[in-house]
Enzyme design. Sequence first.
Site, PDB file in Angstrom:
ATOM      1  N   HIS A   1       7.971   4.878  14.406  1.00 14.09           N
ATOM      2  CA  HIS A   1       8.123   4.217  13.101  1.00 14.09           C
ATOM      3  C   HIS A   1       9.546   4.417  12.573  1.00 14.09           C
ATOM      4  O   HIS A   1      10.190   3.464  12.125  1.00 14.09           O
ATOM      5  CB  HIS A   1       7.105   4.775  12.108  1.00 14.09           C
ATOM      6  CG  HIS A   1       7.276   4.244  10.713  1.00 14.09           C
ATOM      7  ND1 HIS A   1       6.999   2.938  10.376  1.00 14.09           N
ATOM      8  CD2 HIS A   1       7.718   4.837   9.575  1.00 14.09           C
ATOM      9  CE1 HIS A   1       7.243   2.750   9.091  1.00 14.09           C
ATOM     10  NE2 HIS A   1       7.690   3.886   8.574  1.00 14.09           N
TER      11      HIS A   1
ATOM     12  N   ARG B   1       8.415  -4.212   0.913  1.00 17.16           N
ATOM     13  CA  ARG B   1       9.619  -4.018   1.732  1.00 17.16           C
ATOM     14  C   ARG B   1      10.882  -4.597   1.094  1.00 17.16           C
ATOM     15  O   ARG B   1      11.977  -4.056   1.285  1.00 17.16           O
ATOM     16  CB  ARG B   1       9.421  -4.642   3.117  1.00 17.16           C
ATOM     17  CG  ARG B   1       8.261  -4.090   3.895  1.00 17.16           C
ATOM     18  CD  ARG B   1       8.340  -2.588   4.064  1.00 17.16           C
ATOM     19  NE  ARG B   1       7.209  -2.095   4.844  1.00 17.16           N
ATOM     20  CZ  ARG B   1       6.964  -0.804   5.027  1.00 17.16           C
ATOM     21  NH1 ARG B   1       7.753   0.114   4.484  1.00 17.16           N
ATOM     22  NH2 ARG B   1       5.918  -0.427   5.735  1.00 17.16           N
TER      23      ARG B   1
ATOM     24  N   GLU C   1       0.885   0.524   5.260  1.00 18.55           N
ATOM     25  CA  GLU C   1       1.277   1.584   6.194  1.00 18.55           C
ATOM     26  C   GLU C   1       0.016   2.337   6.599  1.00 18.55           C
ATOM     27  O   GLU C   1      -0.726   2.838   5.745  1.00 18.55           O
ATOM     28  CB  GLU C   1       2.308   2.531   5.562  1.00 18.55           C
ATOM     29  CG  GLU C   1       3.652   1.846   5.374  1.00 18.55           C
ATOM     30  CD  GLU C   1       4.788   2.787   4.986  1.00 18.55           C
ATOM     31  OE1 GLU C   1       4.500   3.886   4.456  1.00 18.55           O
ATOM     32  OE2 GLU C   1       5.957   2.427   5.224  1.00 18.55           O
TER      33      GLU C   1
ATOM     34  N   THR D   1      -1.876   3.451  -3.361  1.00 16.44           N
ATOM     35  CA  THR D   1      -2.133   4.070  -2.061  1.00 16.44           C
ATOM     36  C   THR D   1      -3.638   4.211  -1.971  1.00 16.44           C
ATOM     37  O   THR D   1      -4.253   4.849  -2.821  1.00 16.44           O
ATOM     38  CB  THR D   1      -1.442   5.445  -1.965  1.00 16.44           C
ATOM     39  OG1 THR D   1      -0.027   5.252  -2.042  1.00 16.44           O
ATOM     40  CG2 THR D   1      -1.775   6.138  -0.657  1.00 16.44           C
TER      41      THR D   1
ATOM     42  N   LYS E   1       6.819   1.902  -3.521  1.00 17.10           N
ATOM     43  CA  LYS E   1       5.671   2.678  -3.034  1.00 17.10           C
ATOM     44  C   LYS E   1       4.768   3.120  -4.175  1.00 17.10           C
ATOM     45  O   LYS E   1       3.912   3.977  -3.977  1.00 17.10           O
ATOM     46  CB  LYS E   1       6.185   3.935  -2.317  1.00 17.10           C
ATOM     47  CG  LYS E   1       7.163   3.662  -1.196  1.00 17.10           C
ATOM     48  CD  LYS E   1       6.446   3.353   0.095  1.00 17.10           C
ATOM     49  CE  LYS E   1       7.408   3.401   1.267  1.00 17.10           C
ATOM     50  NZ  LYS E   1       6.677   3.250   2.531  1.00 17.10           N
TER      51      LYS E   1
ATOM     52  N   ASP F   1      -0.660   3.283   2.649  1.00 13.47           N
ATOM     53  CA  ASP F   1       0.461   3.389   1.707  1.00 13.47           C
ATOM     54  C   ASP F   1       1.077   1.999   1.546  1.00 13.47           C
ATOM     55  O   ASP F   1       1.993   1.625   2.275  1.00 13.47           O
ATOM     56  CB  ASP F   1       1.473   4.397   2.277  1.00 13.47           C
ATOM     57  CG  ASP F   1       2.702   4.543   1.401  1.00 13.47           C
ATOM     58  OD1 ASP F   1       2.604   4.261   0.199  1.00 13.47           O
ATOM     59  OD2 ASP F   1       3.757   4.946   1.935  1.00 13.47           O
TER      60      ASP F   1
END
Length: 415
Positions: A131, A233, A197, A253, A249, A229
């Site tokens: 990643h 982007r 994620e 979540t 972010k 998550d």
Amino acid sequence: MTDLKRSWVESANSAETQFPLNNLPYGVFSTEGGSPRCGTAIGDQILDLAALEEAGVLSFAGTLKTGSWNAFMALGKPEWDRLRAELTTLLAEGSDAEATLSAHLVAQSDATLHMPFSVTEYTDFYAARHHAFNVGSMFRDPENALPPNWLHIPIGYNGRASSVVVSGTPVIRPNGQTKAPTEEAPKFGPSQRFDIELEMGAIVGTPSNGPITVSEAFDAIFGYVLMNDWSARDIQAWEYQPLGPFQSKATATTISPWIVTAAALEPFRTTGPEREKPLLDYLFEPKPMIYDIDLEVTLAPEGKDETVIIRSNYNNMYYSAAQQLAHHTSSGCPMRVGDMLGSGTISGPEKGSRGSLLEMSWGGKEPLTLDTGETRSFVEDGDTLTLKGAAHGDGYKIGFGECVGKVLPARPVTN
Ligand code: MN
């Protein structure tokens, strides 16, 4: 590898169930009109642990009646082991507790699942080699994809505990500030590159107030959840330098409703990828501390069938949760009961094992084709993303339930 432990709850003996007696994951559930209660999943049922503590069958200082696992975690590891041992005995095939316990089983299909614990703090890492390489190639430079510190230090950022939600909670596409390299000026609006994620969350059950070793850190982890998550982007690419991700972010979540304990995962400990550089002593792992857990992600467009878009394994992690936790405490940073550590996106070496759409579509250059014929570079409104995970034993598996989130359109932009 241990064998299936048989239970008098017949559905728990199936090779297909995620919840055999070997698992005993902890969650919080309610039934119509009732308040949230602690329970453990067994086959297609939930055993009402609050009721068992009320009835005096279990005695854990009233913590099982609180509707959250934090108070129980705070009792400490000997009590964690005692509850698991008592439940294993009570639910085992041939137990004379069947008559008493049967009245406290609730069909999972009749239950609503809630946040299993209160997240006190949340830190997320960047710890799968592939990643880090893939994202570094896209965001920076393929020649210098891996930051110079990456092979030495578990990189992380402090996230928002307030943004952690349980499976099933809708996720609203974020608005944010973006500026593509080709654009003259920044703009504000719905993220056009909203992503997932694939991660695991490790839950700290033993608090600390100063540096602890990797072994102590391993023992301090109560259990694990699946974790998505959600990441914007385009917002991330514009905001992340020099202090790391922030609003990209902070939307949500999502975690799975069941905490699978470290004790249940013990038979599945395994080694991760080869070390490319020796680690400093304080990160030394005396024994393997990651787990062999198969992971997959599915995407279902609104009203349509799901397609499996990612298959990976937790054993792709270069740093274990125990190493991350030990590193986290090395500064003296206090850790509390209910602290959650996100593993970092779990990408493997093969293309189909990349743990985000950013990597799967290579920044949007290679869109994925779904079984429905549609294509995806990033998540679209109405899409439902589901994470699944299982450790495979001999004739049984240990699952986490599903970690589901449906994406809803962004809120109107106001000023
Ligand atoms: Mn992440």
